[in-house]
Motif scaffolding. Structure first.
Motif, PDB file in Angstrom:
ATOM      1  N   ASP A   1       0.837  -1.211   0.000  1.00 42.62           N
ATOM      2  CA  ASP A   1       0.000   0.000   0.000  1.00 42.62           C
ATOM      3  C   ASP A   1       0.872   1.261   0.000  1.00 42.62           C
TER       4      ASP A   1
ATOM      5  N   HIS B   1      -7.469  -2.213   8.940  1.00 39.10           N
ATOM      6  CA  HIS B   1      -6.637  -1.589   7.903  1.00 39.10           C
ATOM      7  C   HIS B   1      -7.263  -0.229   7.617  1.00 39.10           C
TER       8      HIS B   1
ATOM      9  N   HIS C   1      -7.231   3.836   6.435  1.00 39.83           N
ATOM     10  CA  HIS C   1      -6.620   4.903   5.628  1.00 39.83           C
ATOM     11  C   HIS C   1      -6.893   6.242   6.290  1.00 39.83           C
TER      12      HIS C   1
ATOM     13  N   ASN D   1      -1.749   5.672   4.895  1.00 40.55           N
ATOM     14  CA  ASN D   1      -2.304   4.603   5.737  1.00 40.55           C
ATOM     15  C   ASN D   1      -2.049   4.941   7.198  1.00 40.55           C
TER      16      ASN D   1
HETATM   17 ZN   LIG Z   1      -5.217   0.064   1.758  1.00 42.10          ZN
END
Ligand SMILES: [Zn+2]
Length: 531
Positions: free
Chosen positions: A15, A205, A207, A241
């Motif tokens: 990512d 996860h 952002h 992230n």
């Molecule tokens: Zn991602």
């Protein structure tokens, strides 16, 4: 009370590689993976095997990591069987310990983006998890757009997560792909999910599109999730992230988490966090964020005044944690004592034993300060710092002298009438009583100089024969009134050991030459070459 384990999953190489302006080479990826491994990260996601040459090479390379090295890719395509999907095959054949699949968990995306049915998407998740398990891989499922999907259709989003868990996936990771979910929503939704899937199988996860990716990660942990995914320095597409460099010290130092949880990062390694963060920026050739929490140069800097005098009496008065715990420094019109402890810490980091009362430490501190105002950055250039320290504290043999060098760049027409640039370097070296002259052509002045310098070092040649340069970075700095050039060179030897050396000068060739020479001398010291 036994501490519960929280697992850290790094996706800097996958990512994080989506960041605008970031383009990792294979050497970058290997070096960053090693850095993450040393830090004690549990999972290192390398990228998409089969998607591009760098990632395919990475998954073929010899990596020697303790972390679970993870390959990322899609679940099988709708309408295909798991055994007849080339994308899935590339993923399953990659040399990886774990496979992280990404799958849709928002019914709207299943219909519009995937153009398939809800049921076919669930079958694709089950089939893919089963296929990877059969290959002996640990399996993770990233549920894309999980939170938006859950808000639209909680039953279906949860069905996707459960399909993977019931098929034997070790982790079901809830992704806030658009990064717009707020902490209270994350906490509420994760609380619902852990009723169906045990929290020690649930990951987050997040952002950073509302600047709350770190807060969202902790909200998920509060609700029961036990894996956090993020990147170093918060790299990532758009706003990035969740930043592991902020998450790690918070987990280690804040009682709410430290008293309940443990992670793979030891207290000793935590002291290297600031260094790791800065080393990544240097590798990306960008200036570290001075105001980064915990690790930024200004994170513990206080301007003179009431705060400063209080801090000198007791640092706890104006600091939320002690800067040394993450390898950062307190900055208050640096006292002699504080500066000395910084140098002692650096010496410890490179493995040189020193006595804090040795007057030569004070001398080394002066030299470091003087050189840092000129533009040297020893935090990154470990090898140059180590040489400087060894020279000041003891002895570095005078292996060779470069008595003269000459670099010539010529642009002209060749025999075919094409415009070409030809570079040639000549270096005169004295080794003991022997005088040597070497010449070499290169694809540029630095390359030619490097080749000529390393062509013949007499009796020392055998020590440097398999030395190679793996990276060369240049930055123009404004030190004082004039612009100067800082060159960082990364070298690698036959054992795969890497080190970085530095040169600073208004002249780019001079700066490069300093860094090249330091690299060779460092290798000779490291190999124990006799004087
Ligand atoms: Zn991602």
């Amino acid at each position: 009370m036994a501490l519960e384990r929280i697992y850290l999953f790094d996706t800097t190489l996958r990512d994080g590689a989506q960041t605008n302006g970031v383009d990792f080479t294979l050497a970058d990826k290997l070096a960053i993976a090693a850095m993450l491994d040393e830090l004690g990260i549990d999972y290192v996601e390398g990228g998409y095997p089969g998607a591009n040459p760098t990632d395919s090479e990475l998954f073929g390379a010899d990596r020697r990591l303790n972390a679970t090295f993870t390959a990322f890719g899609m679940t099988r395509r709708p309408g295909r069987s798991a055994s007849n999907d080339p994308g899935l095959a590339a993923l399953l054949n990659a040399k990886a310990d774990a496979v992280c699949f990404v799958a849709k968990s928002w019914d709207y995306h299943v219909k519009v983006a995937l153009e398939t049915t809800d049921e076919e998407n669930l079958s694709s998740i089950r089939d893919s998890v089963r296929a990877a398990k059969a290959k002996g891989r640990e399996v993770l499922l990233d549920c894309e757009h999980f939170f938006d999907g859950y808000k639209a259709n909680p039953k279906y989003a949860l069905a996707c997560a459960k399909a993977a868990y019931e098929e034997g996936a070790r982790w079901v990771v809830l992704c806030d792909t658009n990064g717009g979910t707020l902490p209270d929503e994350v906490e509420k939704i994760v609380s619902e999910v852990v009723k169906a899937i045990p929290g020690d199988h649930v990951g987050i996860h997040a952002h950073n599109d509302t600047d709350q990716a770190v807060a969202n990660s902790f909200a998920a942990v509060r609700a029961g999730a036990r894996q956090i995914q993020g990147t170093l320095n918060g790299l990532g597409e758009r706003c990035g992230n969740a930043n592991l460099v902020s998450i790690i010290p918070t987990l280690k130092l804040k009682p709410e988490f430290a008293e309940r949880f443990e992670i793979g990062v030891s207290d000793a390694v935590l002291k290297k966090l600031a260094h790791v963060s800065h080393a990544l920026d240097e590798r990306l050739n960008r200036a570290p964020n001075r105001h980064a929490p915990y690790v930024g140069e200004s994170a513990f800097a206080t301007k003179a005044g009431i705060h400063a005098s209080a801090i000198l009496k007791d640092p706890a008065t104006y600091e939320h944690v002690a800067p040394e715990t993450i390898g950062n420094r307190r900055k208050v019109l640096v006292s002699e004592q504080a500066g000395k402890s910084n140098v002692l810490a650096e010496l410890e980091r490179v493995g040189i034993k020193a006595d804090k009362d040795d007057p030569r430490i004070g001398r080394l501190l002066e030299i470091v300060k003087e050189r840092e105002t000129l533009g040297y950055a020893y935090e990154t250039a470990d090898a140059s710092f180590e040489l400087l320290a060894r020279r000041t504290l003891g002895k570095v043999p005078n292996y060779f002298d470069v008595t003269q060098f000459d670099v010539n760049v010529e642009q002209r027409n060749n025999a075919k009438g094409e415009r070409v640039t030809v570079t040639m370097a000549v270096v005169k070296v004295k080794v003991g009583d022997d005088n040597m002259i070497s010449a070499a052509e290169g694809n540029g002045p630095v390359n030619a100089l490097d080749l000529a310098l390393r062509k013949d070092l007499g009796k020392y040649q055998k020590y440097i024969a398999r030395l190679k340069l793996t990276d060369y970075r240049v930055r123009i700095l404004n030190a004082g009134t004039e612009a100067v050039t800082r060159v960082l060179i990364e070298s690698e030897d036959e054992n795969g050991d890497r080190w970085t050396t530095i040169g600073v000068s208004p002249n780019i060739i001079d700066a490069s030459f300093q860094a090249l020479r330091d690299s060779i001398i460092f290798k000779l010291v490291k190999s124990g070459a006799p004087a």
